[in-house]
Design a protein around this motif. Structure first.
Motif, PDB file in Angstrom:
ATOM      1  N   ALA A   1       1.226  -1.272  -0.002  1.00  0.00           N
ATOM      2  CA  ALA A   1      -0.028  -0.043  -0.139  1.00  0.00           C
ATOM      3  C   ALA A   1       1.024   1.191  -0.247  1.00  0.00           C
ATOM      4  N   GLY A   2       1.789   1.361   0.302  1.00  0.00           N
ATOM      5  CA  GLY A   2       3.245   2.331   0.981  1.00  0.00           C
ATOM      6  C   GLY A   2       3.750   2.911  -0.449  1.00  0.00           C
ATOM      7  N   ILE A   3       3.191   1.482  -2.087  1.00  0.00           N
ATOM      8  CA  ILE A   3       4.722   1.575  -2.709  1.00  0.00           C
ATOM      9  C   ILE A   3       3.506   2.673  -3.354  1.00  0.00           C
ATOM     10  N   LEU A   4       1.719   2.382  -3.632  1.00  0.00           N
ATOM     11  CA  LEU A   4       0.613   2.459  -4.484  1.00  0.00           C
ATOM     12  C   LEU A   4       0.758   3.867  -4.083  1.00  0.00           C
ATOM     13  N   GLU A   5       0.943   4.431  -2.868  1.00  0.00           N
ATOM     14  CA  GLU A   5       0.586   6.094  -2.070  1.00  0.00           C
ATOM     15  C   GLU A   5       1.358   6.426  -2.588  1.00  0.00           C
ATOM     16  N   GLY A   6       2.749   5.836  -2.901  1.00  0.00           N
ATOM     17  CA  GLY A   6       3.865   6.818  -3.170  1.00  0.00           C
ATOM     18  C   GLY A   6       3.984   7.455  -4.642  1.00  0.00           C
ATOM     19  N   GLY A   7       3.724   6.555  -5.153  1.00  0.00           N
ATOM     20  CA  GLY A   7       2.962   6.565  -6.983  1.00  0.00           C
ATOM     21  C   GLY A   7       2.088   7.492  -7.181  1.00  0.00           C
TER      22      GLY A   7
END
Length: 354
Positions: free
Chosen positions: A124-130
């Motif tokens: 989820a953190g990866i998606l939020e960063g993008g």
């Protein structure tokens, strides 16, 4: 749904991939072999830019006022922080739109994650960063596709718009043009140092600041008459992407090693052996088209081939446009933008002087 992997037991993101960032790219020589059977050229009248010169994105003319720019880019982690990884991957993908002279309008997420290995909070953190980078660019992530994969992969399929007359191909450089680089070099070196646990806080901050900085100046520079060609420096290193411009434009490029800007601590870390395997693969692929000054040693050569992730724009412009180009870069926060070389009539090769 509850995580099946404990956050305390989560692995380092970089430990899950065999390579990181744009260093994951297939080496240019191998890629050329793989694409040898794919027809080049433009069989469709509206296709302004296809795969014929290894340009940054495809461009399709919609009408006399609008051209659609389309690209995709994705890779494996270059850092261990999920949010930073997402930001870097998104900024890198959007860079291709800016490199063609356009502005992004929409993106789709490309997601491959080892669901049973990574905590869902990390994914989820990866998606939020993008999503954060896309919000910064003023565009939505309007959808995407995901798979359960062995290695973590994230990126975007991105679309943008530009006036057809403002599209900047890598093959439109002219003899006499100066070469200006928008960002400092050394992302691959810093990422290798991170994996070796020898990267300090200042080096990490420099890497994140550079790789998450959107190449917005491309959309502004495209409207200048004196700007003839733009590309971005990514996985093939400064030498590889300069060579693409030289070959596409039918010119000789000269780079001045002492004028190249470097990120914090990069030359010192390279001297300590923090060099990626991609650097060697890059040289093996295109070294026969490069002439190095006798003083350029093996470490300096590795720096020139260092794969950049979300690297800077490389701009070919007329000499009388240099001051304006540098002013635009610096007004947009690219303080290390610098003149690094020039293009002249001659064989499509790259020469490196001191």
């Amino acid at each position: 749904m509850k995580d099946t992997v404990s956050v305390q037991d989560r692995p380092r993101l970089t430990s899950l991939s065999h390579g990181g960032g744009c260093g994951c790219k297939i080496a240019p020589g191998v890629l050329s072999e793989l694409l040898a059977g794919i027809p080049a050229g433009q069989p469709y009248a509206a296709l302004m830019v296809g795969n014929e010169t290894s340009d940054d994105a495809a461009v399709y003319r919609l009408n006399d006022q609008q051209a659609l720019i389309a690209t995709t880019d994705f890779f494996m982690p270059i850092v261990d922080d999920p949010y930073d990884f997402g930001r870097i991957a998104a900024a890198n993908a959007l860079s291709d739109i800016y490199a063609m002279g356009g502005s992004p309008i929409m993106a789709l997420a490309l997601v491959g994650m080892p669901i049973s290995v990574l905590p869902k909070s990390d994914i989820a953190g990866i998606l939020e960063g993008g999503a954060a980078i896309c919000a910064q660019a003023g565009i939505p992530i309007a959808g995407g596709h995901s798979i359960d994969s062995v290695e973590p992969i994230y990126g975007l399929a991105a679309m943008g718009l530009a006036h057809p007359d403002h599209i900047k191909r890598n093959g439109d450089a002219q003899a006499g043009d100066m070469l200006i680089l928008g960002k400092a070099l050394g992302v691959g070196i810093l990422s290798a140092a991170l994996k070796k646990d020898i990267l300090d806080a200042d080096g990490y901050r420099a890497m994140i600041d550079s790789t998450t900085k959107l190449n917005r100046p491309g959309a502004i520079l495209s409207g200048l008459n004196g700007v003839h060609a733009i590309t971005d420096v990514t996985g093939f290193g400064l030498l590889g992407h300069t060579l693409e411009v030289a070959r596409a434009s039918g010119l000789t490029a000269t780079l001045h090693h002492t004028d190249l800007p470097w990120l914090t601590g990069v030359p010192e870390l390279a001297a300590q052996g923090a060099i990626t395997g991609a650097s060697g693969r890059n040289w093996a692929s295109y070294g026969d088209a490069i002439t190095l000054a006798p003083q350029v040693n093996e470490t300096m050569r590795a720096l020139l081939c260092d794969p950049q992730t979300s690297g800077g724009l490389l701009v070919a412009c007329a000499p009388d446009a240099v001051a304006q180009v540098l002013d635009i870069f610096r007004s947009e926060g690219f303080a290390q933008a610098a003149v690094v070389g020039e293009l002249t009539a001659g064989d499509p090769t790259v020469r490196v002087t001191l």
